[in-house]
Design a protein around this motif. Structure first.
Motif, PDB file in Angstrom:
ATOM      1  N   LYS A  97       0.864  -1.178   0.000  1.00  0.00           N
ATOM      2  CA  LYS A  97       0.000   0.000   0.000  1.00  0.00           C
ATOM      3  C   LYS A  97       0.899   1.226   0.000  1.00  0.00           C
ATOM      4  CE  LYS A  97      -4.045  -1.896   2.313  1.00  0.00           C
ATOM      5  NZ  LYS A  97      -4.976  -1.730   3.440  1.00  0.00           N
ATOM      6  N   ALA A  98       0.372   2.340  -0.399  1.00  0.00           N
ATOM      7  CA  ALA A  98       1.163   3.572  -0.562  1.00  0.00           C
ATOM      8  C   ALA A  98       1.861   4.005   0.727  1.00  0.00           C
ATOM      9  CB  ALA A  98       0.269   4.684  -1.089  1.00  0.00           C
ATOM     10  N   ASP A  99       1.230   3.790   1.881  1.00  0.00           N
ATOM     11  CA  ASP A  99       1.831   4.260   3.125  1.00  0.00           C
ATOM     12  C   ASP A  99       2.697   3.210   3.836  1.00  0.00           C
ATOM     13  OD1 ASP A  99      -0.414   2.726   3.678  1.00  0.00           O
ATOM     14  OD2 ASP A  99      -0.966   3.883   5.459  1.00  0.00           O
ATOM     15  N   TRP A 100       2.910   2.070   3.230  1.00  0.00           N
ATOM     16  CA  TRP A 100       3.759   1.033   3.831  1.00  0.00           C
ATOM     17  C   TRP A 100       5.221   1.308   3.530  1.00  0.00           C
ATOM     18  CZ3 TRP A 100       1.239  -4.389   2.668  1.00  0.00           C
ATOM     19  CH2 TRP A 100       0.034  -4.478   3.360  1.00  0.00           C
ATOM     20  N   GLY A 101       6.085   0.758   4.373  1.00  0.00           N
ATOM     21  CA  GLY A 101       7.516   0.831   4.147  1.00  0.00           C
ATOM     22  C   GLY A 101       7.940  -0.150   3.068  1.00  0.00           C
ATOM     23  N   ARG A 102       9.231  -0.223   2.822  1.00  0.00           N
ATOM     24  CA  ARG A 102       9.758  -1.084   1.756  1.00  0.00           C
ATOM     25  C   ARG A 102      10.300  -2.414   2.275  1.00  0.00           C
ATOM     26  NH1 ARG A 102       8.901   0.860  -3.295  1.00  0.00           N
ATOM     27  NH2 ARG A 102       8.837   3.111  -3.312  1.00  0.00           N
TER      28      ARG A 102
END
Length: 180
Positions: free
Chosen positions: A25-30
């Motif tokens: 999701k866009a707000d998750w880390g890598r």
């Protein structure tokens, strides 16, 4: 996300590959952390026999592999329990070559530790032994001793001897006209 394989048939041990896809999701880390746990007979914490963790970093979309070869899950006899060992030195099977030997198994009169309590022949008694002092194959006509194995070489499984001091007196003896 949790993926469970509760039965051996759910996972092909001949081709032990598990593909995991993560859609960010866009707000998750890598970073993605994967934990693999192996349990005996269920997923209770006390049944955990091995665990491995790996963190994968994705700067962009892509594929990464984790070769996990030494997870301690060998169950040679198929009873659902593994012998102690592995990095965590866990497992509760006391004999991984006998499917009838595992914690909680019925203790049999077989000279072996079936329930993994460290003792043989506990819990189940299926024979009564009678003292046979005169060795006529008939034990004393009194309560016997319950055990898997005879307490001594002077014990037999047949009772009924009314005189255990004389070998010629027992239930199968021929009556003689001698006043005895």
């Amino acid at each position: 996300v949790l993926a469970e394989f509760k039965e051996p048939g759910q996972f092909d041990s001949n081709d032990p590959v598990l593909n995991v896809a993560v859609f960010r999701k866009a707000d998750w880390g890598r970073d993605v952390e994967i934990t693999v746990r192996a349990f005996e007979k269920g997923c209770a914490a006390e049944q955990l026999v091995d665990e491995r963790k790996q963190t994968f970093s994705f700067a962009s979309a892509g594929r990464q592999e984790w070769l996990l070869e030494d997870l301690h899950t060998a169950d040679e006899d198929g009873d659902g329990f593994v012998s102690p060992g592995g990095p965590m030195n866990r497992g509760t099977d006391c004999n991984d070559l006998r499917a009838t030997a595992f914690p909680g198994a019925l203790e049999l009169c077989n000279g072996l530790d079936d329930n993994c309590d460290g003792r043989m022949e506990t819990g189940v008694v299926n024979r009564v032994w009678y003292l046979d002092s005169d060795r006529d194959s008939f034990g004393r006509n009194e309560p016997g001793t319950e055990a898997c194995d005879p307490p001594s070489e002077l014990h037999v499984e047949v009772t009924g001897d009314c005189d255990d001091e004389r070998g010629d007196i027992h239930p199968n003896a021929v009556e003689a006209c001698n006043g005895s």
